[in-house]
Design a protein around this motif. Structure first.
Motif, mmCIF file in Angstrom:
data_model
loop_
_atom_site.group_PDB
_atom_site.id
_atom_site.type_symbol
_atom_site.label_atom_id
_atom_site.label_comp_id
_atom_site.label_asym_id
_atom_site.label_seq_id
_atom_site.Cartn_x
_atom_site.Cartn_y
_atom_site.Cartn_z
ATOM 1 N N ILE A 69 0.812 -1.217 0.000
ATOM 2 C CA ILE A 69 0.000 0.000 0.000
ATOM 3 C C ILE A 69 0.845 1.267 0.000
ATOM 4 C CG2 ILE A 69 -2.009 -1.067 1.073
ATOM 5 C CD1 ILE A 69 -1.278 0.265 3.694
ATOM 6 N N TYR A 70 2.096 1.171 0.392
ATOM 7 C CA TYR A 70 2.934 2.365 0.479
ATOM 8 C C TYR A 70 3.792 2.595 -0.770
ATOM 9 C CZ TYR A 70 1.414 2.035 5.255
ATOM 10 O OH TYR A 70 0.638 1.949 6.367
ATOM 11 N N ARG A 71 3.695 1.715 -1.720
ATOM 12 C CA ARG A 71 4.492 1.824 -2.947
ATOM 13 C C ARG A 71 3.673 2.572 -3.999
ATOM 14 N NH1 ARG A 71 8.677 -1.720 -5.239
ATOM 15 N NH2 ARG A 71 8.568 -1.495 -7.482
ATOM 16 N N PRO A 72 4.155 3.714 -4.482
ATOM 17 C CA PRO A 72 3.365 4.495 -5.444
ATOM 18 C C PRO A 72 3.231 3.820 -6.815
ATOM 19 C CG PRO A 72 5.491 5.538 -5.063
ATOM 20 C CD PRO A 72 5.397 4.378 -4.123
ATOM 21 N N ALA A 73 4.272 3.096 -7.258
ATOM 22 C CA ALA A 73 4.224 2.402 -8.540
ATOM 23 C C ALA A 73 4.339 0.907 -8.261
ATOM 24 C CB ALA A 73 5.360 2.867 -9.443
ATOM 25 N N ARG A 74 3.228 0.194 -8.420
ATOM 26 C CA ARG A 74 3.227 -1.232 -8.081
ATOM 27 C C ARG A 74 3.640 -2.136 -9.244
ATOM 28 N NH1 ARG A 74 -0.108 0.874 -4.256
ATOM 29 N NH2 ARG A 74 -1.951 1.246 -5.488
ATOM 30 N N PHE A 75 3.643 -1.630 -10.460
ATOM 31 C CA PHE A 75 4.065 -2.428 -11.612
ATOM 32 C C PHE A 75 5.566 -2.267 -11.802
ATOM 33 C CE2 PHE A 75 -0.412 -1.904 -12.600
ATOM 34 C CZ PHE A 75 -0.760 -3.173 -13.020
ATOM 35 N N ALA A 76 6.244 -3.388 -12.062
ATOM 36 C CA ALA A 76 7.686 -3.348 -12.320
ATOM 37 C C ALA A 76 8.017 -4.315 -13.443
ATOM 38 C CB ALA A 76 8.459 -3.726 -11.064
ATOM 39 N N ARG A 77 8.883 -3.899 -14.330
ATOM 40 C CA ARG A 77 9.291 -4.759 -15.445
ATOM 41 C C ARG A 77 10.093 -5.957 -14.948
ATOM 42 N NH1 ARG A 77 9.613 -3.899 -20.949
ATOM 43 N NH2 ARG A 77 9.006 -1.771 -20.574
ATOM 44 N N GLN A 78 10.999 -5.700 -13.997
ATOM 45 C CA GLN A 78 11.806 -6.789 -13.451
ATOM 46 C C GLN A 78 12.017 -6.552 -11.960
ATOM 47 O OE1 GLN A 78 15.634 -7.474 -15.295
ATOM 48 N NE2 GLN A 78 15.531 -9.607 -14.728
ATOM 49 N N VAL A 79 11.888 -7.631 -11.191
ATOM 50 C CA VAL A 79 12.065 -7.566 -9.738
ATOM 51 C C VAL A 79 13.031 -8.674 -9.332
ATOM 52 C CG1 VAL A 79 10.911 -7.799 -7.504
ATOM 53 C CG2 VAL A 79 9.707 -6.700 -9.406
ATOM 54 N N ARG A 80 13.954 -8.341 -8.441
ATOM 55 C CA ARG A 80 14.873 -9.333 -7.874
ATOM 56 C C ARG A 80 14.757 -9.244 -6.363
ATOM 57 N NH1 ARG A 80 20.157 -8.775 -6.046
ATOM 58 N NH2 ARG A 80 21.200 -10.782 -5.769
ATOM 59 N N VAL A 81 14.455 -10.371 -5.742
ATOM 60 C CA VAL A 81 14.280 -10.430 -4.295
ATOM 61 C C VAL A 81 15.231 -11.478 -3.747
ATOM 62 C CG1 VAL A 81 12.663 -10.965 -2.436
ATOM 63 C CG2 VAL A 81 11.835 -9.801 -4.491
ATOM 64 N N VAL A 82 15.899 -11.159 -2.651
ATOM 65 C CA VAL A 82 16.722 -12.121 -1.947
ATOM 66 C C VAL A 82 16.078 -12.321 -0.584
ATOM 67 C CG1 VAL A 82 18.994 -12.584 -0.950
ATOM 68 C CG2 VAL A 82 18.805 -11.433 -3.160
ATOM 69 N N THR A 83 15.814 -13.575 -0.227
ATOM 70 C CA THR A 83 15.162 -13.872 1.040
ATOM 71 C C THR A 83 15.791 -15.096 1.689
ATOM 72 O OG1 THR A 83 13.023 -14.341 2.094
ATOM 73 C CG2 THR A 83 13.345 -15.197 -0.125
ATOM 74 N N PHE A 84 15.774 -15.114 2.992
ATOM 75 C CA PHE A 84 16.332 -16.238 3.742
ATOM 76 C C PHE A 84 15.251 -17.201 4.207
ATOM 77 C CE2 PHE A 84 19.580 -13.057 3.861
ATOM 78 C CZ PHE A 84 20.736 -13.778 3.687
ATOM 79 N N LYS A 85 14.013 -16.859 3.931
ATOM 80 C CA LYS A 85 12.895 -17.732 4.304
ATOM 81 C C LYS A 85 12.325 -18.351 3.035
ATOM 82 C CE LYS A 85 12.038 -15.773 8.632
ATOM 83 N NZ LYS A 85 11.172 -15.712 9.722
ATOM 84 N N ASP A 86 11.434 -19.294 3.216
ATOM 85 C CA ASP A 86 10.828 -19.972 2.072
ATOM 86 C C ASP A 86 10.125 -19.007 1.124
ATOM 87 O OD1 ASP A 86 11.635 -22.482 2.865
ATOM 88 O OD2 ASP A 86 9.811 -22.878 3.990
ATOM 89 N N VAL A 87 10.076 -19.427 -0.115
ATOM 90 C CA VAL A 87 9.368 -18.701 -1.160
ATOM 91 C C VAL A 87 8.273 -19.615 -1.675
ATOM 92 C CG1 VAL A 87 9.569 -17.683 -3.446
ATOM 93 C CG2 VAL A 87 11.441 -17.456 -1.823
ATOM 94 N N ASN A 88 7.082 -19.092 -1.808
ATOM 95 C CA ASN A 88 5.965 -19.857 -2.336
ATOM 96 C C ASN A 88 5.618 -19.306 -3.712
ATOM 97 O OD1 ASN A 88 3.783 -21.590 -2.543
ATOM 98 N ND2 ASN A 88 2.406 -20.192 -1.507
#
Length: 109
Positions: A69-88
């Motif tokens: 809700i706090y992100r003004p532009a929710r569409f992104a061409r490419q996203v890279r996420v690094v996480t230490f917990k499971d990804v579903n």
């Protein structure tokens, strides 16, 4: 701003975000859930990495929409996420893309 005003604002923002989700979900083929965010995407690649005994996940998405809700532009061409917990990651079936008109309660209340 009082705490009541802030809560009302956040509730209105959540409802607007849900309506946006309802309008765009049919444009995407995957749902991705990480420890911090929820994404819709058309291409998803998850790579398990390890360094010094630590295991983490690198998630790359293309044509993504971010539930935030706090992100003004929710569409992104490419996203890279690094996480230490499971990804579903789930591939959406066409029947999953039908979001009910009612039943959403902002804030889970």
């Amino acid at each position: 701003m009082s705490s009541e005003d802030l809560e009302k604002y956040e509730t209105e923002m959540e409802l607007a975000l849900y309506r946006e989700y309802r309008d765009v979900v049919h444009l995407f083929s995957h749902v991705v859930e990480t420890e911090r965010r929820f994404y819709l995407a058309n291409s998803v690649d998850v790579t398990v990495r390890g360094e010094g005994g630590e295991v983490y996940f690198e998630v790359t998405m293309e044509d993504a929409w971010v539930w935030d809700i706090y992100r003004p532009a929710r569409f992104a061409r490419q996203v890279r996420v690094v996480t230490f917990k499971d990804v579903n990651v789930e591939e959406l079936a066409k029947s999953d893309l039908e979001v009910p008109e009612s039943g959403f309660r902002p804030g889970g209340r």
